[in-house]
Design an enzyme around this catalytic site. Structure first.
Site, short mmCIF file in Angstrom:
data_model
loop_
_atom_site.label_atom_id
_atom_site.label_comp_id
_atom_site.label_asym_id
_atom_site.label_seq_id
_atom_site.Cartn_x
_atom_site.Cartn_y
_atom_site.Cartn_z
N LYS A 32 0.85 -1.20 0.00
CA LYS A 32 0.00 0.00 0.00
C LYS A 32 0.88 1.26 0.00
O LYS A 32 2.08 1.16 0.29
CB LYS A 32 -0.91 -0.03 1.22
N TYR B 17 14.58 31.32 5.76
CA TYR B 17 13.42 32.03 6.30
C TYR B 17 13.51 32.18 7.82
O TYR B 17 13.84 31.22 8.52
CB TYR B 17 12.13 31.25 5.98
N MET C 138 10.62 24.92 0.76
CA MET C 138 9.79 24.00 -0.01
C MET C 138 10.61 23.11 -0.95
O MET C 138 10.36 21.91 -1.05
CB MET C 138 8.75 24.80 -0.81
C1 LIG Z 1 -0.28 -1.98 6.71
C2 LIG Z 1 -0.81 -3.29 7.15
C3 LIG Z 1 0.06 -4.37 7.36
C4 LIG Z 1 1.56 -4.25 7.28
O1 LIG Z 1 2.06 -3.66 8.46
P1 LIG Z 1 3.64 -3.56 8.76
O2 LIG Z 1 3.72 -3.18 10.17
O3 LIG Z 1 4.17 -2.48 7.85
O4 LIG Z 1 4.22 -4.89 8.46
C5 LIG Z 1 -0.51 -5.60 7.67
N1 LIG Z 1 -1.85 -5.75 7.78
C6 LIG Z 1 -2.72 -4.73 7.60
C7 LIG Z 1 -4.18 -4.96 7.75
C8 LIG Z 1 -2.23 -3.47 7.30
O5 LIG Z 1 -3.08 -2.45 7.14
#
Ligand SMILES: *Cc1c(COP(=O)(O)O)cnc(C)c1O
Length: 397
Positions: free
Chosen positions: A49, A277, A325
């Site tokens: 993700k 800044y 930035m």
């Molecule tokens: C993000 C996530 C993981 C992975 O977590 P890590 O701590 O990065 O290994 C596993 N299960 C679910 C449901 C997640 O949302």
């Protein structure tokens, strides 16, 4: 699609200001190291993700699958579609919540597998599927203590029975998520595991054949085999970071990501001159300073201003003044011959020094997960090493 050579040459043209370097050999190494902890019947889901925690979802997915991961986990439907459009055919589970018929249609169309959290969602999905005479594998999520997604674990039997009965839903797994797996105190994690076990017993008690079961994130994967069940869902570990200090001894992981930027301008300033800044930094002596082409719009947190260092020619160099930035300043007084074009390392190693996402996280009072996924798309992702080099040695071992 671009060939590997073409994408390499485009990458090198984009390396003129600042970039993220991703070492696919390291990702392959991390997957093999983690797989060593698993029993042969436990599958590995690569959690990719948020653009693979900033590493680039498609290339990480391809690398993870070649190195032995069986499943991919995304948070959103567009993240899953990106994988399918790149030609990836492995099973993809959407870990986030979905609930509309439109989302369901997209998941059917792109062969993405939803997480089910409520009976209502199961009914809506089943109805839309029957109308089109389609079926879809689904993953039942139970809340055992995270208080995020999932049905109450106590209701596991009724919920799973409902999903089981609905003709167009295929029960692919039952899973839960741990809230405190990275804590050195395992009490709450064990309580969640106990609740998961009781939910499993309830499901079995209802006469339903158990589907695939999964509970562990990276921290739980490193902690204890008893938490692995049929699959582990590993994010952070793939990228070579440890979820907690006390888990460092469990496995040898290599950070895959480095952040680099070029010196774009060099100048001398005299004692008493303010920098950037707000003039929060005032030179207390004559200094030679360099501007580097990276700033908070690239994902370097502004709160690191005057609190971070960068690596240059194998030395640690202090950053000075407010991070802006697109640019920031560093003290390069020790390098009188420095010219624009030289590369500095913000995260990664140079000679005997290394700066990690954990260092930034500690300074900022946050976690490495947030640092990694904070790098913005303005920074090109540049692959280093051969992305598949990991896999030859995987095949040999
Ligand atoms: C993000 C996530 C993981 C992975 O977590 P890590 O701590 O990065 O290994 C596993 N299960 C679910 C449901 C997640 O949302």
């Amino acid at each position: 699609m671009l060939s590997w050579e073409e994408s390499q040459s485009i990458s090198s043209m984009r390396r003129d200001r600042a970039w993220v370097e991703v070492d696919f050999g390291a990702i392959g190494h991390n997957i093999r190291a983690i797989k060593h902890l698993l029993s042969p019947h436990t599958d590995l889901m690569a959690v990719i993700k948020a653009d693979a925690y900033g590493h680039g979802a498609v290339t990480v997915a391809q690398t993870a699958l070649k190195a032995g991961a069986q499943w991919l986990g995304v948070a959103t439907i567009p993240e899953g579609i990106e994988l399918r459009e790149a030609g990836i055919t492995a099973p993809v589970q959407v870990l986030g919540a979905t609930y509309t018929p439109e989302q369901l249609r997209a998941m059917v169309r792109w062969r993405l597998q939803p997480t089910l959290c409520t009976p209502k969602q199961a009914l809506v999905f089943s109805e839309s599927l029957s109308a089109a005479d389609l079926s879809l594998p689904v993953h039942v999520k139970l809340d055992t203590g995270m208080s995020r997604l999932g049905a109450p674990w106590q209701a596991a039997a009724q919920f799973v029975q409902l999903v089981h009965r609905l003709p167009h839903l295929q029960l692919a797994s039952v899973y839960s998520h741990l809230a405190t797996a990275d804590s050195p105190d395992p009490t709450m994690m064990h309580l969640q595991q106990e609740r998961f076990e009781r939910a499993i017993a309830l499901i079995q008690g209802a006469g339903i054949e158990l589907p695939r079961l999964h509970l562990a994130n990276s921290a739980a994967t490193l902690s204890d085999r008893a938490l692995h069940y049929d699959m582990v869902r590993v994010g952070l570990g793939l990228y070579g970071l440890y979820p907690a200090l006390h888990l460092r001894s469990r496995v040898d992981l290599k950070p895959a990501l480095q952040v680099k930027a070029r010196v774009t301008h060099v100048k001398d300033i005299s004692a008493g001159t303010g920098v950037s800044y707000g003039h929060r930094f005032m030179a207390d002596r004559d200094l030679r300073i360099a501007v580097i082409g990276i700033g908070y719009a690239d994902g370097v947190p502004r709160n690191l201003s005057d609190r971070m260092q960068v690596l240059l020619r194998g030395h640690k160099v202090r950053q000075i003044g407010a991070i802006t930035m697109d640019q920031m300043m560093i003290d390069v007084s020790r390098f009188p011959d420095l010219e624009p074009g030289e590369v500095v390392t913000l995260l990664g190693d140079d000679g005997k020094y290394s700066i990690s996402a954990d260092d930034w996280a500690e300074t900022l009072g946050t976690i490495s997960w947030e640092i990694l996924c904070g790098f913005k798309h303005r920074l090109p992702r540049v692959a280093v090493g051969q992305p598949w080099e990991c896999c030859e040695s995987a095949a040999q071992s």
